[in-house]
Design an enzyme around this catalytic site. Structure first.
Site, short mmCIF file in Angstrom:
data_model
loop_
_atom_site.label_atom_id
_atom_site.label_comp_id
_atom_site.label_asym_id
_atom_site.label_seq_id
_atom_site.Cartn_x
_atom_site.Cartn_y
_atom_site.Cartn_z
N HIS A 19 0.03 5.21 6.94
CA HIS A 19 0.12 5.51 5.51
C HIS A 19 0.38 7.00 5.30
O HIS A 19 -0.31 7.83 5.90
CB HIS A 19 -1.16 5.09 4.79
CG HIS A 19 -1.37 3.61 4.78
ND1 HIS A 19 -2.16 2.97 5.72
CD2 HIS A 19 -0.88 2.65 3.97
CE1 HIS A 19 -2.15 1.67 5.46
NE2 HIS A 19 -1.38 1.44 4.42
N ASP B 117 -4.59 6.93 10.14
CA ASP B 117 -4.22 5.61 10.69
C ASP B 117 -2.80 5.57 11.24
O ASP B 117 -2.39 4.60 11.86
CB ASP B 117 -4.42 4.51 9.64
CG ASP B 117 -3.54 4.68 8.39
OD1 ASP B 117 -2.61 5.50 8.41
OD2 ASP B 117 -3.80 3.97 7.41
N SER C 76 0.81 -1.22 0.00
CA SER C 76 0.00 0.00 0.00
C SER C 76 0.84 1.26 0.00
O SER C 76 0.40 2.31 -0.49
CB SER C 76 -0.94 0.00 1.22
OG SER C 76 -0.20 -0.12 2.43
N ASN D 54 4.13 -5.46 5.70
CA ASN D 54 2.99 -6.26 6.17
C ASN D 54 3.42 -7.56 6.84
O ASN D 54 2.72 -8.07 7.71
CB ASN D 54 2.01 -6.53 5.01
CG ASN D 54 1.27 -5.28 4.61
OD1 ASN D 54 0.71 -4.57 5.44
ND2 ASN D 54 1.27 -4.97 3.32
N GLY E 164 -1.80 -4.37 1.10
CA GLY E 164 -1.88 -5.58 1.92
C GLY E 164 -0.89 -6.66 1.54
O GLY E 164 -0.84 -7.71 2.21
#
Length: 201
Positions: free
Chosen positions: A169, A166, A20, A85, A57
């Protein structure tokens, strides 16, 4: 083509191969890392197309499974920015190391120049796992003999002003900082992919 006029070299094809952070999660398309990187490189005189091969992801295993697809893009060079991830999920680091090594070696077997972009573990994973995770990326780069950039989120991680709500990001402004910081390493990568300098003005 007119006689005596040299053929124009095709732009170098640089693959941004990641998750991402590469794909541009929750950002306008023109703010994603590959788009901002291409604009910065072109501003510096490089005739280069940056291809967005980011899948939100994705893990190192996911990246390894789609190598055939990304190699079909016939890149000249690649930034491998996978592994975040794996860390977030606390995956087995032996597998992360094996996957990254296999990814790099596959690109090298196709004569694609490689830059490994490292990641740092979030502090909540514990010191032991974190130190082991952080060591994977330089180890893979050294073992495979490719370029290494220590931290893909350099200058952005943990800065609320440069991250989305979040906290993981980057915003468009955060991506701009990432691009500015990684640019010298990417230019070194392009020199290895194009030793004659044919793609630079």
């Amino acid at each position: 083509m007119l006689p005596g006029v040299p053929a124009q070299a095709d732009p170098l094809r640089l693959l941004a191969f990641g998750d991402s952070l590469t794909a541009g999660y929750n950002l306008p398309q023109d703010a994603a890392f590959p788009v901002q990187l291409e604009a910065a490189l072109r501003d510096r005189g490089h005739d280069v197309t940056v291809l967005n091969a980011g899948v939100s992801g994705d893990t190192t295993a996911g990246g390894r499974s789609r190598l055939d697809w990304v190699l079909a893009e016939t890149p000249d060079a690649v930034i491998v920015a996978l592994g975040a991830n794996d860390g977030l999920r606390g995956l087995d680091l032996a597998q992360t190391r094996e996957n990254l090594t296999a990814i790099v070696r596959r690109f090298k077997s196709q004569e694609v120049q490689v830059l490994v972009a490292g990641m740092l573990a979030p502090p909540n994973l514990g010191r032991e796992y974190g130190e082991a995770f952080n060591a994977v990326f330089p180890e893979v780069a050294e073992r495979t003999g490719v370029l290494f950039y220590p931290f893909f989120l350099e200058g952005v991680a943990a800065d609320p002003a440069l991250n989305q709500a979040d906290g993981m990001h980057p915003t468009a402004e955060g991506v701009a900082v990432m691009v500015e910081n990684i640019l010298p390493s990417v230019e070194e990568l392009l020199r290895k992919a194009d030793p004659c300098g044919c793609s630079s003005d």
